[in-house]
Design a protein around this motif. Structure first.
Motif, mmCIF file in Angstrom:
data_model
loop_
_atom_site.group_PDB
_atom_site.id
_atom_site.type_symbol
_atom_site.label_atom_id
_atom_site.label_comp_id
_atom_site.label_asym_id
_atom_site.label_seq_id
_atom_site.Cartn_x
_atom_site.Cartn_y
_atom_site.Cartn_z
ATOM 1 N N GLN A 271 0.830 -1.198 0.000
ATOM 2 C CA GLN A 271 0.000 0.000 0.000
ATOM 3 C C GLN A 271 0.874 1.262 0.000
ATOM 4 O OE1 GLN A 271 -0.503 -2.370 2.529
ATOM 5 N NE2 GLN A 271 -2.151 -3.445 1.450
ATOM 6 N N ARG A 272 0.440 2.278 -0.726
ATOM 7 C CA ARG A 272 1.163 3.538 -0.820
ATOM 8 C C ARG A 272 0.229 4.706 -0.495
ATOM 9 N NH1 ARG A 272 6.348 2.772 -0.788
ATOM 10 N NH2 ARG A 272 6.651 4.806 -1.801
ATOM 11 N N LEU A 273 0.821 5.762 0.030
ATOM 12 C CA LEU A 273 0.046 6.939 0.428
ATOM 13 C C LEU A 273 0.759 8.194 -0.043
ATOM 14 C CD1 LEU A 273 -2.560 7.489 2.106
ATOM 15 C CD2 LEU A 273 -1.064 8.018 4.028
ATOM 16 N N LYS A 274 -0.014 9.109 -0.629
ATOM 17 C CA LYS A 274 0.518 10.383 -1.107
ATOM 18 C C LYS A 274 -0.289 11.518 -0.513
ATOM 19 C CE LYS A 274 1.538 13.012 -5.329
ATOM 20 N NZ LYS A 274 1.498 12.994 -6.812
ATOM 21 N N ASN A 275 0.397 12.459 0.139
ATOM 22 C CA ASN A 275 -0.256 13.612 0.768
ATOM 23 C C ASN A 275 0.215 14.909 0.130
ATOM 24 O OD1 ASN A 275 0.004 11.502 3.177
ATOM 25 N ND2 ASN A 275 -1.747 12.832 3.601
ATOM 26 N N THR A 276 -0.712 15.845 -0.043
ATOM 27 C CA THR A 276 -0.374 17.219 -0.428
ATOM 28 C C THR A 276 -1.285 18.151 0.364
ATOM 29 O OG1 THR A 276 0.190 16.495 -2.674
ATOM 30 C CG2 THR A 276 -0.098 18.847 -2.306
ATOM 31 N N ASP A 277 -0.701 18.971 1.242
ATOM 32 C CA ASP A 277 -1.479 19.819 2.142
ATOM 33 C C ASP A 277 -1.038 21.270 2.032
ATOM 34 O OD1 ASP A 277 -2.754 17.535 3.120
ATOM 35 O OD2 ASP A 277 -1.206 17.232 4.635
ATOM 36 N N LEU A 278 -2.012 22.173 2.097
ATOM 37 C CA LEU A 278 -1.761 23.606 2.115
ATOM 38 C C LEU A 278 -2.593 24.234 3.223
ATOM 39 C CD1 LEU A 278 -0.659 26.282 0.849
ATOM 40 C CD2 LEU A 278 -2.720 26.286 -0.579
ATOM 41 N N ILE A 279 -1.950 25.036 4.082
ATOM 42 C CA ILE A 279 -2.648 25.740 5.162
ATOM 43 C C ILE A 279 -2.215 27.195 5.136
ATOM 44 C CG2 ILE A 279 -3.095 25.869 7.634
ATOM 45 C CD1 ILE A 279 -2.313 22.979 7.898
ATOM 46 N N THR A 280 -3.164 28.109 5.151
ATOM 47 C CA THR A 280 -2.863 29.540 5.167
ATOM 48 C C THR A 280 -3.725 30.239 6.211
ATOM 49 O OG1 THR A 280 -4.523 30.057 3.471
ATOM 50 C CG2 THR A 280 -2.303 29.518 2.702
ATOM 51 N N SER A 281 -3.218 31.332 6.747
ATOM 52 C CA SER A 281 -4.009 32.092 7.723
ATOM 53 C C SER A 281 -3.485 33.520 7.822
ATOM 54 C CB SER A 281 -3.966 31.438 9.106
ATOM 55 O OG SER A 281 -2.682 31.577 9.691
ATOM 56 N N GLY A 299 -8.737 31.788 7.740
ATOM 57 C CA GLY A 299 -7.840 30.742 7.290
ATOM 58 C C GLY A 299 -8.474 29.844 6.244
ATOM 59 N N PHE A 300 -7.610 29.159 5.510
ATOM 60 C CA PHE A 300 -8.043 28.211 4.484
ATOM 61 C C PHE A 300 -7.041 27.068 4.440
ATOM 62 C CE2 PHE A 300 -7.328 26.667 0.117
ATOM 63 C CZ PHE A 300 -8.570 26.089 -0.125
ATOM 64 N N SER A 301 -7.551 25.866 4.258
ATOM 65 C CA SER A 301 -6.664 24.712 4.101
ATOM 66 C C SER A 301 -7.215 23.801 3.016
ATOM 67 C CB SER A 301 -6.515 23.939 5.419
ATOM 68 O OG SER A 301 -7.734 23.333 5.793
ATOM 69 N N ASP A 302 -6.295 23.162 2.309
ATOM 70 C CA ASP A 302 -6.655 22.215 1.251
ATOM 71 C C ASP A 302 -5.768 20.983 1.422
ATOM 72 O OD1 ASP A 302 -8.004 21.883 -1.652
ATOM 73 O OD2 ASP A 302 -5.957 21.101 -1.703
ATOM 74 N N SER A 303 -6.398 19.835 1.519
ATOM 75 C CA SER A 303 -5.662 18.589 1.738
ATOM 76 C C SER A 303 -6.073 17.574 0.690
ATOM 77 C CB SER A 303 -5.958 18.040 3.143
ATOM 78 O OG SER A 303 -5.327 16.802 3.338
ATOM 79 N N ARG A 304 -5.071 17.003 0.029
ATOM 80 C CA ARG A 304 -5.317 15.983 -0.996
ATOM 81 C C ARG A 304 -4.548 14.721 -0.633
ATOM 82 N NH1 ARG A 304 -7.504 18.524 -5.640
ATOM 83 N NH2 ARG A 304 -7.504 20.799 -5.387
ATOM 84 N N LEU A 305 -5.249 13.599 -0.689
ATOM 85 C CA LEU A 305 -4.658 12.326 -0.300
ATOM 86 C C LEU A 305 -5.043 11.251 -1.306
ATOM 87 C CD1 LEU A 305 -4.503 10.823 3.252
ATOM 88 C CD2 LEU A 305 -5.500 9.463 1.431
#
Length: 657
Positions: A271-281, A299-305
């Motif tokens: 199994q493999r996992l890929k994360n991409t996260d952005l957090i701003t405030s 604030g705003f956050s965007d998370s892709r998995l």
């Protein structure tokens, strides 16, 4: 062993070279006074670890550091890049809110924060509060959890220098390499900015012993590699009236393997996992000198998995689950100093979470939440009282299922009283109600989702004594003891099954948690060259399932909760050298509700060592640090089937120019 010998030789040669240089070493000016910190002043149990202590620990992430706190159990699912979550006083990871530089690390899908993703090489302090953080003007969401972990980055002193360039290079066992670069600059009296870039890579191939009865087999951990990069940008603007505007942004990306459970001598996992996260405030905060203060945040956050299992048996030839989560956050708070000894704060947060996934029972669930907190603090000569009331209103919206809304009022009260005239001995009491809604994974995940889950309620009680006294200018003694009782209703339990991504979720009714925490610490300076800092903690906790007396598991300990945990941290300082010794003990626990011998996980203990050498060269600061983790090569598991790393060596060099 080769790395250890090479590191010691490097330390010796470098010290020899530096001792022969004609450069004048600049000695730091030390203020010889001992000032009590928040841990001995708060009505709520608070534990603090500053950068000085963090330097003495052989740690790579926040998860490693907080194991030294009492009442803390870190659930580590093995592997260099394995998931690491925290349980405070037997409360699940969802009950701990994690803030980094004022930005909450959120995950609407799981509700849990992976502390292994937060590196330590630029952390200035970690503060863990049970109940709620210290009284101050803060967002309402900081009142909503059973405990709060507040992590703050290193702050540079711009009084003498206009800019700081920090470079760290760390490498060691299992192909690990971790470079970091940071740059902070003061542009004028009003504006400061900083950027931090951190890269980490490891093959994760560590040896371990797989035991099955009397048979022991030497294996190598597979599919435990990780490669990650995170960047942080922050800027602070100070206005004429000492108010401030802070802008922060962080970006994280990682690709990792998910090591599977080792069952019947089979360590294989794909199994493999890929994360991409952005957090701003962006945050505006009034000057603390004002009688009426405001705190505004957006604030705003965007998370892709992306989760992939190429061996999953289906017509597509494998499983690929994608998750895309956004959070929009708006907060406003006002504080008023009514009279000198009475402060009042009011804060309101609006939060919108949306998640799209191809792995859910429903399409695009969203949650809209409103949190409003009113709090006050009253201070007297020997007594301080704090109280708060939080109102939570939330509702979920889906295309297929109509979920009812949530509404809850949760009060909190705490008090601390000085028993002695010198305020050395104090007594404290705390009560708090908490309300935890099920996460999106709890409710909607295709394989383990349970959309009839009930929200989780908890009542927390704490009573204890604190003693802190300085003897002259060289010695300080601290002692704390706290007894606690937590009553949890409709407790949500989520445990891994086949691997780290497939879980089983359910309510187990009622859980009663009772325990005691002990802490003692001594610091002593013998002279200008020698000093010691020794601390120890012990926790006993009983977390019992008391749902149904007729049930076979009635009264049994909740899975993965050890009865006993303990730790001892000792640091010896000699001139520019420091030696750290860290001992950790984790008692036996069970990995099934049956609590029989077949589900018993034995206790384990580890000893970690560090050696650090600091020096100055032409106004630049350098330090070199050697770390030996699990020096006795203890073979153990925190979670059944997920073996932990054995002995490991790491060497790091840091320069602040």
């Amino acid at each position: 062993m080769k790395l250890l010998l090479t590191s010691l030789l490097f330390l010796f040669l470098w010290n020899t070279v530096m001792s022969q240089t004609d450069t004048v070493n600049l000695q730091e000016v030390e203020v010889k006074s001992i000032r009590p910190d928040i841990t001995t002043q708060s009505a709520n149990p608070v534990q603090l670890m500053t950068s000085k202590r963090l330097d003495a620990l052989p740690t790579a992430s926040v998860a490693d550091a907080i194991r030294n706190f009492s009442g803390v159990v870190v659930k580590d699912y093995g592997g260099i890049g394995g998931l690491k979550t925290v349980m405070i006083r037997s409360m699940g990871a969802n009950h701990t809110a994690v803030f980094v530089d004022g930005m909450q690390q959120t995950d609407a899908s799981t509700g849990q924060t992976d502390l292994g993703r937060i590196p330590l090489n630029s952390i200035g302090s970690i503060e863990l509060s049970v109940g709620q953080a210290a009284f101050d003007l803060k967002p309402a969401r900081m009142y909503a959890s059973a405990s709060v972990m507040d992590i703050n980055s290193i702050e540079y002193d711009f009084k003498k220098e206009k800019d700081f360039l920090g470079i760290t290079l760390k490498n060691g066992s299992f192909g690990s390499i971790n470079p970091l670069i940071s740059y902070d600059r003061k542009f004028n009296n009003a504006i400061t900015s900083g950027i931090r870039l951190n890269y980490y890579k490891s093959n994760g191939q560590y040896p371990f012993e797989n035991r099955n009865g009397l048979t022991v087999e030497e294996l190598t951990r597979a599919n435990s590699d990780i490669e990650s990069f995170d960047g942080h940008l922050r800027s602070s603007i100070t206005l004429n009236d000492s108010s401030s505007i802070r802008i922060k942004a962080s970006w994280y990306k990682s690709v990792r393997g998910l090591p599977g459970a080792v069952i019947f001598y089979n360590p294989h996992s794909s199994q493999r996992l890929k994360n991409t996260d952005l957090i701003t405030s962006i945050q505006f905060k009034d000057s603390p000198k004002k009688r009426i203060r405001k705190l505004l945040s957006i604030g705003f956050s965007d998370s892709r998995l992306i989760y992939r299992d190429p061996e999953f048996l289906n017509q597509s030839g494998g499983l690929r689950n994608e998750y895309n989560q956004q959070e929009y956050y708006l907060s406003g708070a006002v504080g008023h100093q009514i009279i000198k000894k009475l402060q009042f704060n009011l804060s309101t947060d609006l939060i919108y979470n949306k998640l799209s996934s191809n792995a859910y029972l429903v399409k695009s669930p969203s949650r809209t939440s409103s949190l409003t907190a009113a709090s006050f603090k009253s201070s007297f000569k020997k007594t301080e009282i704090q109280a708060s009331l939080l109102m939570t209103v939330a509702y979920d919206k889906t295309e297929e299922i109509n979920i009812k809304g949530y509404f809850k009022l949760t009060p909190a009260f705490s008090a601390i009283h000085s028993i002695t005239r010198d305020h050395a001995l104090k007594a404290r009491f705390m009560f708090k109600r908490t309300f935890r809604m099920p996460s999106f994974n709890d409710l909607y995940y295709t394989i383990s989702g349970n959309n009839i889950l009930s929200p989780e309620d908890a009542s927390l009680y704490n009573a204890g004594f604190l003693y802190n006294k300085a003897f002259g200018q060289s010695t300080s003694v601290t002692f704390r003891t706290d007894g606690f009782i937590n009553y949890v209703t409709n407790k949500i339990v989520t445990v891994p099954t086949r691997n780290l991504f497939i879980w089983s979720t359910k309510n187990i009714g009622k859980v009663d948690i009772a325990g005691i925490e002990l802490y003692t610490g001594v610091t002593h300076s013998f002279n200008d060259d020698w000093a010691v800092d020794i601390s120890g903690n012990y926790t006993y906790q009983d977390a019992s399932d008391v749902t149904n007396k007729a049930d076979a598991n009635y009264g049994n300990q909740i899975t993965y909760i050890p009865y006993e945990t303990a730790g001892i941290l000792g640091v010896i300082y000699y001139k520019l050298y420091s030696i750290g010794i860290n001992y950790l003990f984790n008692g036996y626990r069970y990995y099934t509700p049956a609590n029989d011998n077949s589900s018993l996980l034995p206790s384990w203990n580890t000893i970690d060592l560090t050696i650090t050498r600091k020096w100055m060269f032409k106004d630049n600061k350098f330090d070199i640090k050697l770390e030996v983790l699990n020096s006795l090569n203890e073979q153990y598991e925190v979670v059944k089937g997920f073996p932990m790393t054995g002995r490991a060596f790491y060497l790091s060099l840091t320069a602040v120019l």
